[in-house]
Design an enzyme around this catalytic site. Structure first.
Site, PDB file in Angstrom:
ATOM      1  N   ARG A 117      44.471  13.084  -4.877  1.00  0.00           N
ATOM      2  CA  ARG A 117      45.398  13.849  -4.048  1.00  0.00           C
ATOM      3  C   ARG A 117      46.734  14.030  -4.767  1.00  0.00           C
ATOM      4  O   ARG A 117      47.358  15.056  -4.690  1.00  0.00           O
ATOM      5  CB  ARG A 117      45.605  13.143  -2.698  1.00  0.00           C
ATOM      6  CG  ARG A 117      45.287  14.065  -1.543  1.00  0.00           C
ATOM      7  CD  ARG A 117      45.426  13.389  -0.208  1.00  0.00           C
ATOM      8  NE  ARG A 117      44.306  12.477   0.055  1.00  0.00           N
ATOM      9  CZ  ARG A 117      44.202  11.752   1.141  1.00  0.00           C
ATOM     10  NH1 ARG A 117      45.136  11.780   2.069  1.00  0.00           N
ATOM     11  NH2 ARG A 117      43.170  10.966   1.335  1.00  0.00           N
ATOM     12  N   GLY A 151      44.854  -8.280   5.690  1.00  0.00           N
ATOM     13  CA  GLY A 151      44.287  -7.059   5.119  1.00  0.00           C
ATOM     14  C   GLY A 151      42.765  -7.008   5.196  1.00  0.00           C
ATOM     15  O   GLY A 151      42.148  -6.110   4.632  1.00  0.00           O
ATOM     16  N   LYS A 166      25.944   3.293   9.160  1.00  0.00           N
ATOM     17  CA  LYS A 166      25.033   2.657   8.199  1.00  0.00           C
ATOM     18  C   LYS A 166      23.632   2.540   8.783  1.00  0.00           C
ATOM     19  O   LYS A 166      22.629   2.730   8.083  1.00  0.00           O
ATOM     20  CB  LYS A 166      25.588   1.293   7.799  1.00  0.00           C
ATOM     21  CG  LYS A 166      26.894   1.416   7.011  1.00  0.00           C
ATOM     22  CD  LYS A 166      27.637   0.089   6.910  1.00  0.00           C
ATOM     23  CE  LYS A 166      28.864   0.205   6.015  1.00  0.00           C
ATOM     24  NZ  LYS A 166      29.686  -1.037   6.047  1.00  0.00           N
TER      25      LYS A 166
END
Lengths: 488, 488
Positions: free
Chosen positions: B84, B226, B244
């Site tokens: 990007r 995290g 999945k």
């Protein structure tokens, strides 16, 4: 020169619309498509051997024929079955005309496209497999003894002929481990493989662990039930697991490892005491097949010698939190430490006619598909591996011994460990037999004997052997009954 | 019509002697062979996206380049990386000239042989993948959202173009599950797949189980560390696992299942009480992605409707002896019930940049090898699956409720179960809080409330829902806090 395309047989075109591949009882859905089937005639299979696995394969081929056609666009047809006796009743509904005692003629039969070798043992299997490969016929085999002893020769013959040699069922029965190693993990820097690859010994150790029974008792029962052979040597001494370790090591590390390279110890000396000590240290005893790659120190390799491969089979203490510890009964599992992928484990049925036949069928579909496409996948094996001597092994150890209960005995024993640069991580003393009323303290001077067990930090095999050797000469040590490696 | 051979690019011949394939630091051994390398020039890779996985792939490609050449005879070369922003520092040592913001131009670049899509999300990924396939360029993707929503379109496009579309990393990170399903188990009559395929929720449930902490507390900590996203919905509500499940179901059963077909329940309502009750019943609570094939009753299928696929994600009670129960922390595992192969399990790292990149690299090697050989492997998916409604589910259940401690309450509750044809296998009552001095007996008439939990025999979902609905109206029932499925 590697031939990637077989010139004799042009790649076939296959018309199979994506819409026609529902598995299972999908006859209706599939039959709606008139353009479903496909192949240019059947792929004819020469089956060598019709024992436990061969018989299951014959059944499975019959049962799955239409699904294989729908799923893979293949019509697999049995061209013949080579057996020792054509009159024995196998309980199979096969056309008796398919049976022959002339395996070589079946291999030579020009109408046979693919050969499946399930005879076992080295000869005549080796000669027949080579004969098939030389004729450009792909071979599927589950013969671990053959591959672990003559793999290099066979892999080279397959590559020279430009055809597939597939052997998924040779290492861990139904568990897909060879294909992941050959394909999925080809970009992976595999460091080690550690497997429970013998169902008989895992069954015995599981029962010893869960019921506290002795080795001899479980083995005798396993023999009565047919789970263990009358001569259990190949299983309990680790030869079977060793052959599988050699095959997996060859593929994982691209260096040819043979059965004779594998260091062996069996499970016959494992006692209920060892199992109990393991439990108290939070370990489970498993017979492991291990293959490890040791790169030259510091990564430099000025002599171009390449890595050393350590490959061994022995009973080891596995931490209860390790995925291999919970592999129970006759199940198998292979634990792979990939570099980037991290830890992987493949679990399933490592033996049994039908599970093994399932892996053979997977290979057969692959071989037939590649044959039709005019391609094959070379075996990623390589030159003879440099084998790391067992004396160079570095691991933690469990030492179980019986000591006289004299003052100062522990200090003396610990002193021997220390002199050989082996440091002790933990020590346990045998639980008291409640009937004798209380624990027999070691070093308390009661004059009796006590069983004690040590777990060491990581040490070198030669040092632990020297330690044990010196301990044997110590007056205070009555017996050294166990020396097991401990998985970190 | 399926094109099995790409006509534009003739199969390359590759000279790679078997002796040159030792993995690892084998530069010396390998360099001795002058005929080692091989390929007709590099295979040029266009990488779309350079986030966590893309960045790891760039590193891995650099690190493993010589080994990939030695092992697979391939020289993989990065042709460009679409990102990007070309100015963001990614902590990678890549030639800045490789970076581009024009992903479509990179795909179109005639020098790009293979496209790796790691952008994620549906657009522009879908358009770019289709564009690559239409140009006859094989695609490797790890994009579960894209495959779970537009898989059918992409599989068909790959088949029409006669090139590979590989997506091993889309279902379970580094764990080889797609390739075994596509290849090893192609002859297998797969009945069900059951997986722990979301690391975040397994981490949360593991900590709840092992430390007795509450959901909210672990989630908050996981977010701080995290391990969980700031908006954890996709993970904790089962959307990630559902995508999945859809991908795995499509491959295993050869019938196209999309994300919207998957029944979802998340883990946000699991309480410490549920975990504790599970423990006392010898179960562990896991978030499972399940796909099952239901053949028409009795095997007959007069309407040609084919099997129904049940596909769902929910927290379930797994027996402690089941291999999935011991999958801890952020590890994933997929359990497959094959017909002939029996039970199989594949275990490993389901997420993380480097493990996922490892699976991408495995696919990339495969795609490049097939491209060189002029072959590809069609995706074994098929027509839209018939989805079995969740109301038809048959399984055992765990029901946790709070009841008033009146005489006769158990009899009343049990009566409701019975009226709906649900029979009770086991009942447990909450352990007493030791500070209140002793157990609060249910039905002892103390007038207080008590938590009780039931495990049922196998029952039908619609019956258990009717049971719960009626229980809610019972005066004696204060609250129904949990309804979980139980794996047999």
């Amino acid at each position: 020169m590697t031939r990637l395309v077989r010139s004799a047989r042009p790649p076939a075109r296959r018309s199979k619309p994506a819409e026609a591949r529902v598995r299972g009882n999908t006859v209706g859905a599939v039959n709606e498509r008139s353009d479903r089937v496909t192949t240019d005639g059947p792929v004819r299979v020469g089956l060598l051997g019709c024992g436990n696995v061969g018989g299951a394969l014959v059944e499975l081929l019959a049962e799955r024929a239409s699904a294989v056609t729908a799923d893979a666009g293949l019509d697999l047809e049995l061209a013949g079955i080579a057996v020792r006796s054509t009159t024995r009743d196998r309980g199979l509904s096969v056309d008796p005309d398919l049976l022959t005692t002339d395996a070589a003629a079946l291999v030579d039969d020009p109408s046979v496209d693919v050969v499946v070798e399930l005879i076992g043992g080295i000869e005549p299997a080796r000669t027949l497999v080579l004969q098939a490969l030389k004729q450009g016929k792909p071979v599927v085999t589950g013969n671990k003894e053959l591959l672990a002893n003559h793999g290099g020769e066979l892999y080279a013959a397959a590559e020279a002929a430009g055809v597939d040699l597939l052997f998924e069922s040779s290492a861990a029965g139904a568990i897909p481990i060879i294909r992941p190693l050959r394909e999925s993990l080809l970009g992976e820097d595999i460091r080690s493989i550690m497997g429970i690859v013998n169902g008989t010994t895992n069954y015995i150790l599981t029962r010893m662990t869960e019921e506290g029974v002795d080795y001899g008792e479980v083995l005798a029962e396993a023999q009565r039930l047919g789970y263990a052979e009358r001569d259990p040597t190949a299983d309990v001494e680790g030869y079977d697991a060793g052959a599988k370790a050699a095959i997996m090591a060859s593929i994982a590390f691209g260096a040819n490892v043979v059965a004779g390279d594998v260091y062996h110890e069996g499970i016959a000396d494992i006692t209920a005491d060892d199992i109990e000590f393991a439990r108290r240290f939070d370990y489970t005893i498993k017979l492991l097949a291990i293959a490890e790659r040791h790169d030259p120190d510091g990564g430099a390799d000025p002599d171009g010698a390449g890595p050393e491969i350590g490959v061994r089979v022995y009973p080891a203490m596995v931490p209860d939190s390790h995925p291999l510890a919970s592999v129970r009964g006759s199940f198998n599992a292979v634990f792979v430490d990939g570099g980037a992928a991290g830890e992987l484990m493949f679990y399933g049925r490592g033996a049994g006619g039908m599970p093994t036949a399932s892996a053979v069928l997977g290979d057969l579909i692959d071989a037939a598909t590649n044959l039709r496409r005019g391609t094959f996948r070379p075996v990623p094996s390589g030159p003879r591996a440099r084998i790391r001597p067992i004396d160079d092994l570095e691991t933690a150890y469990y030492v179980g011994l019986t000591v006289g209960d004299h003052p100062g005995v522990l200090s003396k024993v610990a002193g021997v460990f220390g002199r050989h640069d082996v440091s002790i991580l933990a020590m346990q003393q045998e639980m008291s037999d409640s009937s004798t009323g209380g624990p027999a303290g070691v070093g308390g001077g009661t004059g009796e004997t006590a069983k004690v067990a040590f777990i060491t930090h990581v040490a070198c095999e030669r040092n632990i052997q020297a330690t044990v050797s010196e301990l044997r000469h110590l007056d205070e040590v009555t017996d050294i009954h166990s020396l097991l490696r401990v998985i970190g």
